[in-house]
Design a protein around this motif. Structure first.
Motif, short mmCIF file in Angstrom:
data_model
loop_
_atom_site.label_atom_id
_atom_site.label_comp_id
_atom_site.label_asym_id
_atom_site.label_seq_id
_atom_site.Cartn_x
_atom_site.Cartn_y
_atom_site.Cartn_z
N LYS A 125 -14.37 8.68 5.85
CA LYS A 125 -13.46 9.70 6.34
C LYS A 125 -14.17 11.07 6.38
CE LYS A 125 -8.62 10.49 5.86
NZ LYS A 125 -7.45 10.45 5.01
N LYS A 126 -14.95 11.37 5.37
CA LYS A 126 -15.69 12.63 5.30
C LYS A 126 -16.73 12.70 6.41
CE LYS A 126 -17.32 15.42 1.51
NZ LYS A 126 -17.86 15.40 0.17
N GLU A 127 -17.37 11.57 6.67
CA GLU A 127 -18.39 11.49 7.71
C GLU A 127 -17.76 11.68 9.09
OE1 GLU A 127 -21.05 7.92 9.20
OE2 GLU A 127 -21.56 8.50 7.15
N SER A 128 -16.62 11.11 9.34
CA SER A 128 -15.93 11.26 10.62
C SER A 128 -15.52 12.70 10.85
CB SER A 128 -14.67 10.38 10.66
OG SER A 128 -15.02 9.03 10.61
N LEU A 129 -15.05 13.36 9.82
CA LEU A 129 -14.67 14.75 9.91
C LEU A 129 -15.88 15.62 10.27
CD1 LEU A 129 -12.38 16.78 9.66
CD2 LEU A 129 -12.90 16.95 7.23
N SER A 130 -17.03 15.29 9.71
CA SER A 130 -18.27 16.02 10.01
C SER A 130 -18.65 15.85 11.48
CB SER A 130 -19.41 15.53 9.14
OG SER A 130 -19.16 15.81 7.79
N TYR A 131 -18.52 14.65 12.02
CA TYR A 131 -18.84 14.39 13.42
C TYR A 131 -17.88 15.16 14.35
CZ TYR A 131 -22.14 10.68 12.22
OH TYR A 131 -23.19 9.97 11.74
N ILE A 132 -16.63 15.16 14.01
CA ILE A 132 -15.63 15.86 14.82
C ILE A 132 -15.92 17.36 14.81
CG2 ILE A 132 -13.19 16.48 14.99
CD1 ILE A 132 -12.56 13.61 14.02
N LEU A 133 -16.20 17.89 13.65
CA LEU A 133 -16.51 19.32 13.53
C LEU A 133 -17.78 19.66 14.31
CD1 LEU A 133 -15.78 22.02 12.26
CD2 LEU A 133 -17.15 21.38 10.28
N ALA A 134 -18.79 18.82 14.19
CA ALA A 134 -20.04 19.04 14.93
C ALA A 134 -19.79 18.99 16.43
CB ALA A 134 -21.09 18.01 14.53
N PHE A 135 -18.96 18.07 16.89
CA PHE A 135 -18.62 17.96 18.30
C PHE A 135 -17.99 19.25 18.82
CE2 PHE A 135 -15.32 17.05 21.46
CZ PHE A 135 -16.10 16.58 22.50
N PHE A 136 -17.04 19.79 18.07
CA PHE A 136 -16.38 21.02 18.49
C PHE A 136 -17.31 22.23 18.47
CE2 PHE A 136 -12.40 18.64 17.67
CZ PHE A 136 -11.83 18.84 18.92
N VAL A 137 -18.23 22.26 17.52
CA VAL A 137 -19.20 23.35 17.47
C VAL A 137 -20.11 23.29 18.70
CG1 VAL A 137 -21.23 24.22 16.22
CG2 VAL A 137 -19.13 23.65 14.98
N VAL A 138 -20.58 22.09 19.04
CA VAL A 138 -21.43 21.92 20.22
C VAL A 138 -20.65 22.26 21.49
CG1 VAL A 138 -22.66 20.20 21.62
CG2 VAL A 138 -22.98 20.25 19.15
N LEU A 139 -19.41 21.82 21.57
CA LEU A 139 -18.57 22.11 22.72
C LEU A 139 -18.37 23.62 22.88
CD1 LEU A 139 -16.87 20.87 25.00
CD2 LEU A 139 -14.95 20.83 23.42
N LEU A 140 -18.12 24.30 21.79
CA LEU A 140 -17.96 25.75 21.80
C LEU A 140 -19.24 26.44 22.26
CD1 LEU A 140 -16.14 28.20 21.15
CD2 LEU A 140 -17.05 28.11 18.83
N ALA A 141 -20.37 25.98 21.77
CA ALA A 141 -21.66 26.56 22.15
C ALA A 141 -21.93 26.37 23.64
CB ALA A 141 -22.78 25.95 21.32
N ILE A 142 -21.63 25.20 24.17
CA ILE A 142 -21.84 24.94 25.59
C ILE A 142 -20.92 25.82 26.43
CG2 ILE A 142 -21.51 23.19 27.40
CD1 ILE A 142 -22.52 21.12 25.36
#
Length: 103
Positions: free
Chosen positions: A2-19
């Motif tokens: 669960k912690k790992e999935s949350l990290s992936y989701i957060l990373a996805f949104f950070v990358v999306l925001l940067a793009i």
């Protein structure tokens, strides 16, 4: 897991925001409405227009012509009478120059 999935989701949104921020920043263009417009007359060329406004700008003629070509999407040095082009001179500068000349 669960912690790992949350990290992936957060990373996805950070990358999306940067793009999104990168695309927004690179799509910003100078607003040409702040620049002086010139109507092309018979016999005019980009070089003659650069000469005409030589005392109102501080760039070389070559840079002047290059700026006009890029900002007006002109792919050659050929221009036709009646065309309207923006030149690298702010409207305020032209207005101030005309006021001084009329005094």
């Amino acid at each position: 897991m669960k912690k790992e999935s949350l990290s992936y989701i957060l990373a996805f949104f950070v990358v999306l925001l940067a793009i999104t921020a990168g695309i927004t920043y690179t799509n910003k263009t100078d607003s040409l409405e702040n620049y002086h417009q010139v109507e092309i007359k018979e016999g005019d060329s980009l070089w003659s227009i650069a000469d005409q406004f030589q005392d109102k700008h501080s760039i070389s003629k070559q840079d002047f012509v290059k700026w006009v070509q890029e900002k007006n999407h002109i792919h050659s040095t050929t221009i036709a009478p009646g065309d309207i082009v923006f030149v690298p001179i702010h409207k305020e500068e032209i207005h101030q120059f005309q006021q001084i000349a009329s005094e």
